[in-house]
Design a protein around this motif. Structure first.
Motif, PDB file in Angstrom:
ATOM      1  N   GLY A 274      51.150  -8.067  44.807  1.00 51.78           N
ATOM      2  CA  GLY A 274      51.444  -9.313  45.506  1.00 51.78           C
ATOM      3  C   GLY A 274      52.719  -9.290  46.312  1.00 51.78           C
ATOM      4  O   GLY A 274      53.064 -10.278  46.963  1.00 51.78           O
ATOM      5  N   VAL A 275      53.440  -8.176  46.280  1.00 50.03           N
ATOM      6  CA  VAL A 275      54.679  -8.030  47.049  1.00 50.03           C
ATOM      7  C   VAL A 275      54.445  -7.039  48.172  1.00 50.03           C
ATOM      8  O   VAL A 275      53.945  -5.929  47.946  1.00 50.03           O
ATOM      9  CB  VAL A 275      55.850  -7.577  46.157  1.00 50.03           C
ATOM     10  CG1 VAL A 275      57.113  -7.358  46.981  1.00 50.03           C
ATOM     11  CG2 VAL A 275      56.105  -8.594  45.049  1.00 50.03           C
ATOM     12  N   GLU A 276      54.803  -7.426  49.386  1.00 53.20           N
ATOM     13  CA  GLU A 276      54.617  -6.569  50.560  1.00 53.20           C
ATOM     14  C   GLU A 276      55.940  -5.914  50.936  1.00 53.20           C
ATOM     15  O   GLU A 276      56.974  -6.598  51.059  1.00 53.20           O
ATOM     16  CB  GLU A 276      54.099  -7.385  51.742  1.00 53.20           C
ATOM     17  CG  GLU A 276      53.876  -6.564  53.003  1.00 53.20           C
ATOM     18  CD  GLU A 276      53.397  -7.391  54.180  1.00 53.20           C
ATOM     19  OE1 GLU A 276      53.082  -6.796  55.229  1.00 53.20           O
ATOM     20  OE2 GLU A 276      53.357  -8.637  54.055  1.00 53.20           O
ATOM     21  N   PHE A 277      55.912  -4.616  51.129  1.00 55.24           N
ATOM     22  CA  PHE A 277      57.099  -3.877  51.546  1.00 55.24           C
ATOM     23  C   PHE A 277      56.961  -3.539  53.018  1.00 55.24           C
ATOM     24  O   PHE A 277      55.905  -3.073  53.468  1.00 55.24           O
ATOM     25  CB  PHE A 277      57.273  -2.628  50.682  1.00 55.24           C
ATOM     26  CG  PHE A 277      57.587  -2.960  49.255  1.00 55.24           C
ATOM     27  CD1 PHE A 277      58.891  -3.174  48.856  1.00 55.24           C
ATOM     28  CD2 PHE A 277      56.575  -3.133  48.320  1.00 55.24           C
ATOM     29  CE1 PHE A 277      59.196  -3.521  47.547  1.00 55.24           C
ATOM     30  CE2 PHE A 277      56.867  -3.474  47.007  1.00 55.24           C
ATOM     31  CZ  PHE A 277      58.179  -3.670  46.622  1.00 55.24           C
ATOM     32  N   GLN A 288      62.736  -3.870  53.508  1.00 53.74           N
ATOM     33  CA  GLN A 288      62.732  -5.154  52.818  1.00 53.74           C
ATOM     34  C   GLN A 288      61.393  -5.344  52.116  1.00 53.74           C
ATOM     35  O   GLN A 288      60.455  -4.569  52.320  1.00 53.74           O
ATOM     36  CB  GLN A 288      62.933  -6.309  53.822  1.00 53.74           C
ATOM     37  CG  GLN A 288      64.238  -6.267  54.598  1.00 53.74           C
ATOM     38  CD  GLN A 288      65.434  -6.725  53.800  1.00 53.74           C
ATOM     39  OE1 GLN A 288      65.305  -7.377  52.761  1.00 53.74           O
ATOM     40  NE2 GLN A 288      66.632  -6.396  54.290  1.00 53.74           N
ATOM     41  N   GLY A 289      61.296  -6.374  51.320  1.00 51.16           N
ATOM     42  CA  GLY A 289      60.034  -6.707  50.679  1.00 51.16           C
ATOM     43  C   GLY A 289      60.061  -8.125  50.161  1.00 51.16           C
ATOM     44  O   GLY A 289      61.113  -8.629  49.752  1.00 51.16           O
ATOM     45  N   CYS A 290      58.911  -8.791  50.183  1.00 52.70           N
ATOM     46  CA  CYS A 290      58.824 -10.133  49.626  1.00 52.70           C
ATOM     47  C   CYS A 290      57.381 -10.451  49.279  1.00 52.70           C
ATOM     48  O   CYS A 290      56.452  -9.797  49.765  1.00 52.70           O
ATOM     49  CB  CYS A 290      59.410 -11.180  50.574  1.00 52.70           C
ATOM     50  SG  CYS A 290      58.465 -11.416  52.091  1.00 52.70           S
ATOM     51  N   GLY A 291      57.203 -11.429  48.441  1.00 52.59           N
ATOM     52  CA  GLY A 291      55.875 -11.829  48.017  1.00 52.59           C
ATOM     53  C   GLY A 291      55.947 -12.504  46.667  1.00 52.59           C
ATOM     54  O   GLY A 291      56.968 -13.105  46.309  1.00 52.59           O
ATOM     55  N   ARG A 292      54.862 -12.390  45.885  1.00 54.71           N
ATOM     56  CA  ARG A 292      54.821 -12.986  44.556  1.00 54.71           C
ATOM     57  C   ARG A 292      54.364 -11.951  43.545  1.00 54.71           C
ATOM     58  O   ARG A 292      53.413 -11.211  43.791  1.00 54.71           O
ATOM     59  CB  ARG A 292      53.882 -14.189  44.528  1.00 54.71           C
ATOM     60  CG  ARG A 292      54.385 -15.367  45.327  1.00 54.71           C
ATOM     61  CD  ARG A 292      53.464 -16.570  45.230  1.00 54.71           C
ATOM     62  NE  ARG A 292      53.975 -17.663  46.042  1.00 54.71           N
ATOM     63  CZ  ARG A 292      54.893 -18.530  45.649  1.00 54.71           C
ATOM     64  NH1 ARG A 292      55.382 -18.439  44.413  1.00 54.71           N
ATOM     65  NH2 ARG A 292      55.318 -19.475  46.446  1.00 54.71           N
ATOM     66  N   PHE A 293      55.033 -11.935  42.432  1.00 54.67           N
ATOM     67  CA  PHE A 293      54.630 -11.120  41.294  1.00 54.67           C
ATOM     68  C   PHE A 293      54.088 -12.095  40.267  1.00 54.67           C
ATOM     69  O   PHE A 293      54.852 -12.759  39.565  1.00 54.67           O
ATOM     70  CB  PHE A 293      55.823 -10.338  40.759  1.00 54.67           C
ATOM     71  CG  PHE A 293      55.491  -9.429  39.611  1.00 54.67           C
ATOM     72  CD1 PHE A 293      54.511  -8.458  39.720  1.00 54.67           C
ATOM     73  CD2 PHE A 293      56.162  -9.550  38.407  1.00 54.67           C
ATOM     74  CE1 PHE A 293      54.210  -7.615  38.665  1.00 54.67           C
ATOM     75  CE2 PHE A 293      55.870  -8.717  37.338  1.00 54.67           C
ATOM     76  CZ  PHE A 293      54.876  -7.746  37.480  1.00 54.67           C
ATOM     77  N   GLY A 294      52.786 -12.248  40.215  1.00 54.48           N
ATOM     78  CA  GLY A 294      52.192 -13.350  39.481  1.00 54.48           C
ATOM     79  C   GLY A 294      52.537 -14.636  40.203  1.00 54.48           C
ATOM     80  O   GLY A 294      52.280 -14.767  41.405  1.00 54.48           O
TER      81      GLY A 294
END
Length: 403
Positions: A274-277, A288-294
């Motif tokens: 769920g996290v995009e790098f 960078q990277g962002c998203g959701r982990f659960g």
């Protein structure tokens, strides 16, 4: 194959992506002592007037102006003093004509009095007072409602609560205020090479500083950090550390482990989860990277110290401020002339550390992402746009003010 887009995102596009990731914090009622720096969520209406009653602006004597109309240095007027009125007295006796009540600052003006003679214009008598100056009606009296009328809105939603506003809330009788709850940020610093400051270093080890920096930057905003340090470069250990704190966090911020090399534990632990790098068109701080982990929002920052600090400044800081209700999430900006030539890579927005002096700005240190001392010595960031590769000395540049 890792998820790395062919074209880097712009700084503005990535900032918007991070901002959309962090939801608003809930509104809670907090005691006044815990509200400093937080944002008011609802208007505050005063149930009382300020002042709530006519009171004395001076230590002196409550009188009728007509009883001391002829008073002067050569024509003093003597009046009996049957009552003392200290601040806080509630059983105030009306003033009889031809008398004076000794009164303290903030004490209620007795019925029948229309002015106050300051003590400096008397002999300070306790049983009788000699008045040597005339006063006009209304002199040295603070009228009820002169500051705030009962029912008036005294604080508006969206206000940042500083000492004066918190003091005003207390003055109108509020013990608690509805505020946007401080964001709870889980700061995770990975790396088996990291050592706690104060301990001896072995060859190949470095002191852990990114987590300390990020926790301090988070706390400065009014958010609440939880710092996890010395998580080893192991995916299972990473997952365990996050799982132990995820339920109490609004955001996970990591530093390091996001580049293209081996042993990039953050990438290994979160890629495909769920996290995009990706890469951002910025120097320093491209990976960078962002998203959701659960359900947990995640922002992963690069590990070089200046890249970490700059990435927090540009991407995480405004997102957290907006989540906590701040209407102004950006730093103030200025325009200045650079004292030195600046060179920037094509296609990237460069941020150089600088020191602002009036209408000129001096670069501090080079562009390297490891030069933390130059960041600490700076009070601004010099912004070089994506389409500019050379800025001649003396040219105007945009400056982001840090202090």
């Amino acid at each position: 194959m890792r998820n790395v887009p062919q074209t880097p995102l712009s700084v503005d596009a990535y900032r918007a992506r991070v901002a959309a990731l962090v939801p608003p914090t809930p509104v809670v009622e907090l005691p006044l002592a815990d509200c400093l720096g937080l944002v008011l969520a609802r208007d505050v209406v005063s149930p009382v007037a300020l002042p709530p009653f006519d009171n004395s602006a001076m230590d002196g004597y409550a009188v009728r102006a007509e009883d001391v109309a002829g008073a002067g240095p050569d024509t003093p007027v003597t009046l009996p003093v049957p009552e003392d009125i200290p601040a806080g007295r509630t059983d105030v006796v009306p003033l009889a004509p031809g008398t004076a009540h000794r009164i303290m600052t903030g004490a209620p003006v007795p019925p029948g009095a229309d002015s106050v003679v300051k003590v400096e214009d008397t002999d300070g008598g306790e049983q009788r007072v000699v008045v040597s100056a005339a006063v006009a009606a209304g002199t040295h009296i603070r009228r009820a409602g002169e500051d705030v009328a009962g029912g008036a809105t005294v604080l508006t939603a969206g206000s940042v609560l500083g000492p004066a506003r918190i003091g005003l809330a207390a003055a109108v009788g509020r013990a608690e205020l509805p505020v946007h709850r401080p964001a709870r940020v889980l700061v995770l610093s990975t790396g088996t090479e990291l050592v706690a400051p104060g301990n001896p270093l072995r060859h190949g080890q470095i002191y852990e500083s990114n987590g300390t920096l990020l926790a301090a930057a988070t706390r400065e905003l009014g958010a609440v950090p939880t710092l996890l340090r010395f998580v080893p470069d192991d995916v299972a250990a990473f997952h365990d550390a996050v799982a132990a704190h995820a339920a109490d966090a609004d955001l996970l911020v990591t530093s390091g482990g996001v580049s293209a090399g081996a042993y990039e534990v953050v990438k290994d632990a979160l890629a495909g989860q769920g996290v995009e790098f990706l890469r951002v068109a910025i120097q320093p701080g491209g990976p960078q990277g962002c998203g959701r982990f659960g359900a947990l929002p995640v922002v992963t920052l690069p590990g070089n110290p200046v890249s970490t600090a700059l990435s927090f400044e540009l991407f995480v800081r405004p997102a957290l401020l907006a989540a906590m209700g701040h209407r102004e999430a950006g730093r103030p900006r200025a325009v200045a002339r650079t004292t030195e030539e600046l060179r920037s890579p094509a296609g990237k927005r460069q941020y150089r550390r600088g020191h602002l002096d009036g209408d000129t700005v001096r670069p501090v240190g080079g562009p390297g992402s490891h030069l933390l001392a130059s960041f600490a010595a700076s009070d601004c960031l010099i912004e070089v746009p994506e389409g500019v590769t050379v800025v001649p000395a003396g040219e105007q540049v945009d400056v982001v003010l840090l202090h």
